[in-house]
Design a protein around this motif. Structure first.
Motif, PDB file in Angstrom:
ATOM      1  N   TRP A   1      -5.738  -0.018  -7.711  1.00 37.02           N
ATOM      2  CA  TRP A   1      -6.274   0.733  -6.578  1.00 37.02           C
ATOM      3  C   TRP A   1      -6.813   2.114  -6.948  1.00 37.02           C
ATOM      4  O   TRP A   1      -7.549   2.707  -6.167  1.00 37.02           O
ATOM      5  CB  TRP A   1      -5.213   0.852  -5.486  1.00 37.02           C
TER       6      TRP A   1
ATOM      7  N   SER B   1       0.809  -1.225   0.000  1.00 35.15           N
ATOM      8  CA  SER B   1       0.000   0.000   0.000  1.00 35.15           C
ATOM      9  C   SER B   1       0.839   1.271   0.000  1.00 35.15           C
ATOM     10  O   SER B   1       0.441   2.291  -0.574  1.00 35.15           O
ATOM     11  CB  SER B   1      -0.950   0.008   1.201  1.00 35.15           C
TER      12      SER B   1
ATOM     13  N   THR C   1      -4.107  -0.843   2.868  1.00 35.05           N
ATOM     14  CA  THR C   1      -5.113  -1.781   2.375  1.00 35.05           C
ATOM     15  C   THR C   1      -6.129  -2.144   3.454  1.00 35.05           C
ATOM     16  O   THR C   1      -7.337  -2.115   3.194  1.00 35.05           O
ATOM     17  CB  THR C   1      -4.454  -3.050   1.810  1.00 35.05           C
TER      18      THR C   1
END
Length: 329
Positions: free
Chosen positions: A316, A98, A168
């Motif tokens: 994402w 992330s 995340t």
């Protein structure tokens, strides 16, 4: 990307050869000490991964390999530190996905460029996330939908913790709330373990985090995992249903830890470290040790890791837009 969770295990037979070749190559590095930098607190899965690998890499890669926890800003401090270090292979970044693939979508300006400032080396492991509740939630709540219904009846208790804002697990919690038309209040911590301590103390209702970080606390009897984020049930928590099994759509999200070097690292330096990582990750004690924390060991080539970074960054972008979270929100 052709990696599977079994790909590393299939290379175990080559461990002795890797080690033999590696010992000769690593000796040329001449490091007294190599450092693995993680942006998260001691005791969590990120820290555990670093320490398992550090032990396996010494004395071959360097006479000693130590772990330094540079926590803060959701892992940014560690990345920012490593990018400024000499690119000789002595300072190594370990990070979850992330920080490299989600943060560019939520921060207008980061103190690092995930592509320009870092050189991919290898994956370390993959894992799923769990959504767990503690003493603040009635024992009658046994599933994620039941938790969301309980929050509707008790809106002031609608909160959860995660290892970092913009991570995340943060977005998994936000998506779970969104699926029920709720806004679960998020509390960001410096790693999952501090969040788990607040969960155990009844200060927050739930935690979204790596399964391994939650598993450590199951023996207390105060924590229960309501659901997991994988496409199928985790082998580490086989009795816990996935979010999908509970009727929650588009909620399959796994993550990986990886190792990177400063951007100017030469191909020789990257290759030497990649060989050391593959050798360490093929060792049975490392595989078993990571499994004890809900982590599945997996190595990769630098190119495969670079491709995975690009793929996940694109994945994402629409999810972050849907949630509407920014660092300023």
């Amino acid at each position: 990307m052709t990696l599977t969770r079994r790909s590393l295990l299939q290379t175990t037979g080559a461990t002795a050869l890797l080690a033999s070749i590696g010992q000769q190559a690593f000796a040329q590095a001449g490091f007294e000490t190599a450092r693995i930098i993680t942006g998260f607190a001691a005791g969590g899965t990120s820290d555990t991964t670093c320490r398992r690998l550090a032990t396996a890499m010494a004395p071959g890669y360097a006479k000693s390999v130590v772990v330094e926890n540079k926590t803060g800003a959701g892992g940014q401090i560690a990345v920012t530190y490593v990018k400024t270090q000499p690119a000789d292979g002595a300072t190594i970044l370990q990070t979850p996905t992330s920080i490299l693939t989600i943060y560019p979508h939520i921060y207008k300006k980061l103190p690092y460029d995930p592509v320009a400032d870092l050189s991919p080396v290898s994956l370390a492991c993959v894992f799923d996330f769990g959504f767990a509740v503690g003493p603040a939630v009635p024992a009658s709540v046994k599933t994620v939908p039941e938790f969301l219904q309980w929050v509707k009846a008790n809106p002031t208790a609608g909160n959860f913790g995660s290892p970092a804002a913009g991570s995340t697990p943060h977005f998994i919690g936000a998506l779970l709330g969104k699926s029920a038309g709720l806004e679960l209040k998020h509390a960001a911590y410096r790693g999952t373990q501090p969040a788990m301590l607040d969960l155990l103390g009844g200060n927050i209702s739930a935690v979204s985090g790596p399964i391994g970080d939650i598993m450590q606390h199951l023996p207390t009897g105060k924590v229960r995992i309501l659901g997991v984020s994988g496409e199928k049930r985790s082998r580490f928590t086989p009795d816990v249903p996935t979010f999908g099994e509970q009727g929650l759509k588009n909620m399959a999200h796994s993550e990986w830890f990886a190792f990177l070097l400063p951007a100017k690292a030469s191909q020789e330096v990257v290759g030497r470290l990649n060989t050391a990582m593959k050798s360490a990750l093929a060792q049975k004690d490392v595989i078993d040790g990571l499994a004890g924390f809900g982590l599945e060991a997996m190595s990769s080539s630098p190119g495969e890791l670079a491709d995975l970074l690009k793929k996940d960054t694109a994945k994402w972008a629409p999810i972050v837009k849907e949630i509407g979270f920014t660092a300023e929100s």
